[in-house]
Structures are given as C-alpha cells and as structure tokens.
Design a protein around this motif. Sequence first.
Motif, mmCIF file in Angstrom:
data_model
loop_
_atom_site.group_PDB
_atom_site.id
_atom_site.type_symbol
_atom_site.label_atom_id
_atom_site.label_comp_id
_atom_site.label_asym_id
_atom_site.label_seq_id
_atom_site.Cartn_x
_atom_site.Cartn_y
_atom_site.Cartn_z
ATOM 1 N N SER A 1 0.814 -1.212 0.000
ATOM 2 C CA SER A 1 0.000 0.000 0.000
ATOM 3 C C SER A 1 0.846 1.259 0.000
ATOM 4 O O SER A 1 0.528 2.236 -0.687
ATOM 5 N N HIS A 2 1.953 1.268 0.766
ATOM 6 C CA HIS A 2 2.863 2.414 0.794
ATOM 7 C C HIS A 2 4.161 1.983 1.454
ATOM 8 O O HIS A 2 4.274 0.846 1.928
ATOM 9 N N ASN B 1 5.639 -2.418 4.612
ATOM 10 C CA ASN B 1 6.546 -2.860 3.560
ATOM 11 C C ASN B 1 7.756 -3.624 4.101
ATOM 12 O O ASN B 1 8.633 -4.007 3.348
ATOM 13 N N GLU C 1 3.582 0.213 -4.151
ATOM 14 C CA GLU C 1 4.784 0.964 -3.772
ATOM 15 C C GLU C 1 6.067 0.166 -4.035
ATOM 16 O O GLU C 1 6.185 -1.006 -3.668
ATOM 17 N N GLN D 1 -0.086 10.824 -7.307
ATOM 18 C CA GLN D 1 0.666 9.577 -7.142
ATOM 19 C C GLN D 1 2.039 9.808 -6.507
ATOM 20 O O GLN D 1 2.446 9.074 -5.610
ATOM 21 N N LYS E 1 3.064 10.253 2.640
ATOM 22 C CA LYS E 1 3.073 8.858 2.178
ATOM 23 C C LYS E 1 1.775 8.159 2.547
ATOM 24 O O LYS E 1 1.230 7.379 1.770
ATOM 25 N N ASN E 2 1.299 8.410 3.772
ATOM 26 C CA ASN E 2 0.043 7.781 4.187
ATOM 27 C C ASN E 2 -1.085 8.122 3.231
ATOM 28 O O ASN E 2 -1.880 7.256 2.842
ATOM 29 N N ARG F 1 -0.952 8.876 0.207
ATOM 30 C CA ARG F 1 -0.763 8.319 -1.139
ATOM 31 C C ARG F 1 -0.882 6.796 -1.112
ATOM 32 O O ARG F 1 -0.520 6.123 -2.083
ATOM 33 N N SER F 2 -1.392 6.255 -0.019
ATOM 34 C CA SER F 2 -1.552 4.798 0.097
ATOM 35 C C SER F 2 -2.436 4.247 -1.019
ATOM 36 O O SER F 2 -3.395 4.901 -1.452
ATOM 37 N N CYS F 3 -2.109 3.049 -1.444
ATOM 38 C CA CYS F 3 -2.934 2.341 -2.416
ATOM 39 C C CYS F 3 -4.228 1.886 -1.728
ATOM 40 O O CYS F 3 -4.188 1.184 -0.718
#
Length: 313
Positions: A128-129, A135, A153, A182, A189-190, A192-194
């Motif tokens: 997700s990020h 990750n 990511e 994107q 970053k949070n 921009r999570s998928c």
Amino acid sequence: NPFIGFLAKQPVTWLQLDAWPVSREARFGGLFALILVLLVPLKNTWQRTVLLLCLPLSVLVLLNQRDGKLRLHVLDVGQSQAIVLERNGRAMLVDTGIEFNSGFSVAASVIEPFLNYHGLVPELAFISHGDSDHNGGRAFLSRRYPNLQWQGEGSNKPCLAGDTGYWNDLQWRVLWPAREYQDSPALSKNNRSCVLRVQFRGFTVLLPGDIEMPAEKMLLERLRSPAEIESDVMVVPHHGSKTSTSWPLLQAVDADIYLISYGRHRGYRFPHRYTLERLARKNRPWLGTMKSGQLTIVSDGSTWSLELPFENR
C-alpha cells in the motif's frame, strides 16, 4: 552404516514438508497413508507398489480439496499490517508487516509460517505504501518466493486510481491515488496509500492502507457513484488512528463489519477513542487483532462469516 550415512547427506533423499503446496492436514494424511501401505500384509510386490503409488495420492486429493470460498485473513502482526487473501489453495498478499532494525521480521515469524501451514504459495502482492510497518517483509518474501509478482509501492506497477485486474476469480480495483497525487509531495506517504477494493462475486472488501482524512475526502469527491466504494467489509485505515476513518468515509463504505490491525505500542494508542466513537455511530461491529488475534472472513460470494482462530488462546 557408511552407506546409510552417505544417503542421508544427499538432498534428494529429504522432503521438506512445509514446501509442499498442500495443506498441513493433507501432508500428514499422505504420511499416514504411506505408513499404512507399508504395514498392510500383501502377497505380491506389485500390489504393494500400486497401493504405494495410489493410496497416498488419493488421501492427498481427498484432504486437500478446496471449497471455492474466499478467505480474508488479517494476520496478527502487532502494530503493522499483513493481509492474506486465499482461495482454492492460491494466495494474494496485501502488505507484509514490519521489520525491525534488529532484523526481526513478521514476514519470517508470522507470514511465511502461516502460508506454510495452509499449503499456500503467494502469487500476487500489493504494497500500500512505503512505511516499514507495511513494507517491512518485502525483501524477505521476495527471496523466499522469487516468482511472486509485486504491485504498488516500490514496484514497476505502482497503484493508480482506475487500474483493475483479475486474480483467481477475484476482481481488484485501485480507487486511490489519483494520477496527479501519485508522487505529489503535497500529500504524505500515508495519504498516497494504495486503496484497493476487492470483489468476489457479490462480496466486497475495502483495503485502504494508511490513508487519512485529506485523502479520504479527495477520494470520495472523485467517485462517480457511491457504489464504487460500498463494501461488506472494511479494514480500518491507519490502524484506527484519529486522523483517519472520517464519518463521510464510514457513510460511503457502509460496511457490515470493520477490522483493525494494531498492537501494543508505547507511542500510539490505537485505535483512538475518536475513531471508536465514529464506528459506534455506525452501530456495526469492529474487531482488532490485538485483542482477538488473527481475523478471518470467509465468503462464498454472497454471504460471509467471521472466524476467530485464536480468540480463546
């Protein structure tokens, strides 16, 4: 005996049971069948050979039958997130948990043992990020499963709103981030999570990573219809932080149950009471991994049920 010692050193004479793509029960069933064949009194060698070849195979097939249902496992990985979607002996991952500076990784201690126990080899994984609690296990899992396809990511297939795909009769759709956000430094970053929505026939799950209220607002504004985000189950974003799970998001998703991946942490008190107050307004149940352990949703594509394998531990 030197000859036996020589054979014992040859790799071909050893079978690594946890590497078989079958369930734990099937492995032990096959071994039981093998022992049974060797003990059954038979007159002819060819009869024993036929049984030796067929009986274990039959037991393996019988015990390893798949029921066609989707199983969504939110693993108990402390203050991080790792999700396994399983169907018919095949697995898809969403996030890989945390890895600490000491080298301790929940991918090694939780995810891989879970996959081995259930006889699963992951085929597709979304990150997700880039935060280490989502990750952290990627490097380990990449080494253990070199054929695993990565998306999101850090991969050559980053998440982009509108992307869709099919895996194992499931449809996945990326709802966020939009192209203009994107790689935008205007969003954390949070944010921009998928955000993934997974559909299995008439059953849907929303997996929003760590998005916070700014991204939630922009996501909802981009939807052409509320049906695009409505889901039966939602994994609560950002572990239940007060900065996520806004009331508009809860209204739009309108899930039947909410699942939270979180653990004990000195710096955080997740899920935050503000988030729990908003969930209470929905008058729908929520469960978290810290108190209930692994959370498993089982669906046949129309109905679903909740399993708590470690509730009584």
